[in-house]
Design a protein around this motif. Structure first.
Motif, PDB file in Angstrom:
ATOM      1  N   GLU A  29      -6.767  84.771 -57.915  1.00 49.86           N
ATOM      2  CA  GLU A  29      -5.788  84.996 -58.982  1.00 49.86           C
ATOM      3  C   GLU A  29      -6.524  84.868 -60.311  1.00 49.86           C
ATOM      4  OE1 GLU A  29      -1.222  83.660 -60.156  1.00 49.86           O
ATOM      5  OE2 GLU A  29      -2.449  82.342 -58.907  1.00 49.86           O
ATOM      6  N   PHE A  30      -7.256  85.921 -60.667  1.00 51.54           N
ATOM      7  CA  PHE A  30      -8.179  85.836 -61.798  1.00 51.54           C
ATOM      8  C   PHE A  30      -7.501  86.111 -63.145  1.00 51.54           C
ATOM      9  CE2 PHE A  30      -8.547  90.084 -59.958  1.00 51.54           C
ATOM     10  CZ  PHE A  30      -8.476  90.921 -61.050  1.00 51.54           C
ATOM     11  N   ILE A  31      -6.237  86.522 -63.123  1.00 50.18           N
ATOM     12  CA  ILE A  31      -5.439  86.614 -64.349  1.00 50.18           C
ATOM     13  C   ILE A  31      -4.149  85.832 -64.109  1.00 50.18           C
ATOM     14  CG2 ILE A  31      -4.183  88.120 -65.924  1.00 50.18           C
ATOM     15  CD1 ILE A  31      -6.221  90.299 -65.341  1.00 50.18           C
ATOM     16  N   LYS A  32      -3.927  84.792 -64.892  1.00 52.05           N
ATOM     17  CA  LYS A  32      -2.750  83.941 -64.715  1.00 52.05           C
ATOM     18  C   LYS A  32      -1.579  84.481 -65.548  1.00 52.05           C
ATOM     19  CE  LYS A  32      -5.024  80.723 -62.352  1.00 52.05           C
ATOM     20  NZ  LYS A  32      -4.702  80.369 -60.955  1.00 52.05           N
ATOM     21  N   PRO A  33      -0.358  84.271 -65.096  1.00 54.62           N
ATOM     22  CA  PRO A  33       0.799  84.667 -65.917  1.00 54.62           C
ATOM     23  C   PRO A  33       0.805  83.940 -67.265  1.00 54.62           C
ATOM     24  CG  PRO A  33       1.471  84.142 -63.658  1.00 54.62           C
ATOM     25  CD  PRO A  33       0.046  83.706 -63.790  1.00 54.62           C
ATOM     26  N   SER A  34       1.203  84.636 -68.291  1.00 51.93           N
ATOM     27  CA  SER A  34       1.215  84.042 -69.638  1.00 51.93           C
ATOM     28  C   SER A  34       2.385  83.095 -69.844  1.00 51.93           C
ATOM     29  CB  SER A  34       1.271  85.162 -70.690  1.00 51.93           C
ATOM     30  OG  SER A  34       2.437  85.951 -70.503  1.00 51.93           O
ATOM     31  N   ALA A  35       3.372  83.142 -68.926  1.00 50.14           N
ATOM     32  CA  ALA A  35       4.550  82.274 -69.019  1.00 50.14           C
ATOM     33  C   ALA A  35       5.149  82.125 -67.622  1.00 50.14           C
ATOM     34  CB  ALA A  35       5.578  82.868 -69.983  1.00 50.14           C
ATOM     35  N   PRO A  36       5.943  81.080 -67.391  1.00 48.46           N
ATOM     36  CA  PRO A  36       6.536  80.850 -66.058  1.00 48.46           C
ATOM     37  C   PRO A  36       7.781  81.704 -65.810  1.00 48.46           C
ATOM     38  CG  PRO A  36       7.148  79.075 -67.521  1.00 48.46           C
ATOM     39  CD  PRO A  36       6.223  79.959 -68.316  1.00 48.46           C
ATOM     40  N   THR A  37       7.604  83.018 -65.939  1.00 47.27           N
ATOM     41  CA  THR A  37       8.726  83.940 -65.736  1.00 47.27           C
ATOM     42  C   THR A  37       8.311  85.047 -64.768  1.00 47.27           C
ATOM     43  OG1 THR A  37       8.065  85.395 -67.559  1.00 47.27           O
ATOM     44  CG2 THR A  37       9.503  83.534 -68.100  1.00 47.27           C
ATOM     45  N   LYS A  38       9.325  85.692 -64.152  1.00 45.07           N
ATOM     46  CA  LYS A  38       9.052  86.802 -63.249  1.00 45.07           C
ATOM     47  C   LYS A  38       8.360  87.950 -63.968  1.00 45.07           C
ATOM     48  CE  LYS A  38      10.716  85.648 -59.154  1.00 45.07           C
ATOM     49  NZ  LYS A  38       9.850  85.652 -57.944  1.00 45.07           N
ATOM     50  N   GLU A  39       8.787  88.205 -65.199  1.00 41.68           N
ATOM     51  CA  GLU A  39       8.186  89.290 -65.962  1.00 41.68           C
ATOM     52  C   GLU A  39       6.705  89.032 -66.219  1.00 41.68           C
ATOM     53  OE1 GLU A  39      10.956  87.722 -66.695  1.00 41.68           O
ATOM     54  OE2 GLU A  39      12.471  89.286 -66.389  1.00 41.68           O
ATOM     55  N   ALA A  40       6.354  87.784 -66.551  1.00 40.65           N
ATOM     56  CA  ALA A  40       4.958  87.440 -66.804  1.00 40.65           C
ATOM     57  C   ALA A  40       4.135  87.523 -65.522  1.00 40.65           C
ATOM     58  CB  ALA A  40       4.869  86.041 -67.406  1.00 40.65           C
ATOM     59  N   GLU A  41       4.724  87.108 -64.408  1.00 39.37           N
ATOM     60  CA  GLU A  41       4.024  87.211 -63.130  1.00 39.37           C
ATOM     61  C   GLU A  41       3.725  88.665 -62.778  1.00 39.37           C
ATOM     62  OE1 GLU A  41       6.217  85.268 -60.086  1.00 39.37           O
ATOM     63  OE2 GLU A  41       6.123  83.276 -61.032  1.00 39.37           O
ATOM     64  N   LYS A  42       4.718  89.528 -62.957  1.00 42.28           N
ATOM     65  CA  LYS A  42       4.528  90.939 -62.653  1.00 42.28           C
ATOM     66  C   LYS A  42       3.483  91.581 -63.567  1.00 42.28           C
ATOM     67  CE  LYS A  42       7.161  91.645 -59.123  1.00 42.28           C
ATOM     68  NZ  LYS A  42       6.517  92.025 -57.826  1.00 42.28           N
ATOM     69  N   GLU A  43       3.464  91.167 -64.836  1.00 40.23           N
ATOM     70  CA  GLU A  43       2.470  91.703 -65.762  1.00 40.23           C
ATOM     71  C   GLU A  43       1.067  91.260 -65.357  1.00 40.23           C
ATOM     72  OE1 GLU A  43       0.703  93.669 -69.040  1.00 40.23           O
ATOM     73  OE2 GLU A  43       2.521  93.946 -67.841  1.00 40.23           O
ATOM     74  N   GLU A  68       0.098  90.562 -62.312  1.00 36.91           N
ATOM     75  CA  GLU A  68      -0.213  91.368 -61.127  1.00 36.91           C
ATOM     76  C   GLU A  68      -0.681  92.762 -61.529  1.00 36.91           C
ATOM     77  OE1 GLU A  68       2.790  91.653 -58.153  1.00 36.91           O
ATOM     78  OE2 GLU A  68       3.148  89.495 -58.090  1.00 36.91           O
ATOM     79  N   ARG A  69       0.049  93.355 -62.477  1.00 39.13           N
ATOM     80  CA  ARG A  69      -0.300  94.706 -62.902  1.00 39.13           C
ATOM     81  C   ARG A  69      -1.691  94.755 -63.507  1.00 39.13           C
ATOM     82  NH1 ARG A  69      -0.856  97.803 -67.003  1.00 39.13           N
ATOM     83  NH2 ARG A  69      -0.482  96.112 -68.492  1.00 39.13           N
ATOM     84  N   LEU A  70      -2.033  93.750 -64.302  1.00 41.98           N
ATOM     85  CA  LEU A  70      -3.346  93.706 -64.945  1.00 41.98           C
ATOM     86  C   LEU A  70      -4.461  93.513 -63.906  1.00 41.98           C
ATOM     87  CD1 LEU A  70      -2.477  91.559 -68.092  1.00 41.98           C
ATOM     88  CD2 LEU A  70      -3.032  94.008 -68.039  1.00 41.98           C
TER      89      LEU A  70
END
Length: 439
Positions: A195-209, A211-213
């Protein structure tokens, strides 16, 4: 796509795929037995899951093998070295249950008089086609090469430092009405990764972003590092197909991420990738797995023998494409039948049935003859257990085997030069040309 064109797909898996881990452990156990006891009879099966390896099977041998150590060393070499993958050579448990081979089977296979019988009944297929230099179907050849290149990058470079051992590839090739490959339609690559890019915030939208990156970075790196090596591996028309390939048709980790993988994500079993091991769905398959079986098991040795014949027949120009089937009865040396299909590509004035009769007349296909011709009583099987048993480069290699001698209370080291992938040699071409063209 033109009306008479069609698509055909094959897949491969990495050496870190759970089923391939199991195959490699089984084949390395077989190699250890054969190194110190060439007459050993082995059928080793492996199961891998979260933090656990289970090895079972039947063995008749004069030597002792430390199967636990072989399992751990195999897993270490593949790359499962971190405890956070929930499957590490250092911390996993290894359970073994290996017993003697059935005497009912042994009496038909191990003969004091007469020729060795087949170790089981069944049918085996060999296949070759002139789509690649190795005379393999292009979809499976390219799928294997993608996985090999990614493994090389993971182990020997820092180009894709986030890679983990598990992975799969899939290649769809477009064929014309004459059954010739004319383009690469779609390539699917799924690679396990950190998981080399972590979500920027604890939200589903941040997790998906996130993943996309990660998905975009992996695709970019595959195009940058894998594709140039792939083009080098396939010269001529295939390289031109790759030049024309639309990057939009490269699908990478289609679910978005692939962090949980290996035996923690999916249990693995010996022999569950028999189509990956052979022709990617082209030709045919008799259903018998290869790994962990000594060459008295015709599931393995006869499949090698008819691939050897098929490849040399195509190389000799007898046909552009050929499928050969043989079948056996347990304990009986001679094959029950031989079947040949040249798919209408034969270049000799005879029926496919006549071609089969001639092959059977000139090339002995008893288990003993196959073992002798292809040198199958050597410890050559560990290298077959990932990236396919066919289409590989025949070569010689010095292998090192170790065992502890309890009588002498010391470790013994055996260095042995072996010949790998003998069934891929084109050593019958001249003989076949003489048989079929100088009649």
């Amino acid at each position: 796509m033109k009306k008479d064109h069609y698509l055909f797909t094959s897949e491969s898996v990495s050496e870190g795929h759970p089923d391939k881990i199991a195959d490699q452990i089984s084949d390395r156990i077989l190699d250890q037995f054969l190194a110190f006891d060439p007459e050993a009879h082995v059928a080793a099966e492996t199961l891998v899951t979260t933090g656990q390896v289970i090895i079972v099977g039947e063995v008749k041998s004069k030597t002792y093998v430390d199967v636990q150590n072989i399992a751990r060393e195999t897993i270490k070499d593949i790359g499962y070295t971190k405890d956070d993958l929930y499957f590490s050579y250092k911390s996993l448990g290894v359970l073994t249950s290996i017993h003697d081979q059935s005497e009912d089977i042994a009496q038909g296979v191990i003969r004091e008089e007469g020729e060795q019988g087949a170790g089981d009944q069944g049918m085996m297929f060999g296949y070759a086609v002139d789509e690649t230099e190795e005379l393999m179907p292009l979809p499976i050849a390219m799928a294997h090469k993608i996985m090999e290149i990614i493994a090389y990058i993971r182990k020997h470079t820092q180009e894709m430092p986030y890679l983990r051992p598990d992975g799969k590839s899939q290649v769809t090739v477009e064929y014309n009405g004459e059954h010739r490959p004319v383009g690469i339609h779609t390539i699917v690559v799924s690679v396990q990764h950190d998981e080399f890019i972590k979500p920027s915030a604890p939200t589903k939208e941040a997790e998906k972003e996130a993943e996309r990156l990660m998905q975009a970075r992996i695709k970019e790196d595959i195009l940058k590092y894998v594709f140039p090596r792939l083009k080098e591996a396939f010269a001529g028309k295939v390289a031109e197909m790759l030049d024309r390939f639309d990057p939009a048709r490269l699908l990478v980790n289609p679910t978005g991420k692939f962090i949980i993988g290996g035996p923690h994500g999916d249990s693995g079993l010996t022999g569950r990738k028999i189509i990956v091991d052979t022709y990617g769905g082209r030709g045919a398959h008799g259903g018998g797995a290869f790994s962990g079986k000594d060459p008295s098991k015709v599931d393995r040795s006869a499949a090698y023998a008819v691939r050897h014949l098929a490849k040399n027949m195509v190389a000799a120009g007898v046909a552009r494409e050929i499928l050969i089937q043989v079948s056996y009865a347990i304990g009986v040396a001679e094959p029950i039948n031989i079947y040949v299909n040249t798919y209408g590509t034969s270049r000799v004035p005879m029926t496919d049935a006549e071609i089969g009769e001639i092959l059977l007349k000139h090339f002995r296909l008893t288990p003993q003859a196959i073992e002798d011709r292809l040198k199958l009583r050597e410890p050559i099987y560990g290298e077959t257990a990932a990236y396919g048993h066919f289409g590989r480069k025949p070569r010689k290699k010095v292998k090192v085997f170790k065992r502890y001698n309890y009588a002498l209370k010391r470790e013994e080291i055996l260095r042995k030069e072996v010949e790998l992938f003998t069934w891929e040699k084109l050593d019958l071409v001249d003989q076949i040309k003489d048989i079929f063209f100088n009649r």
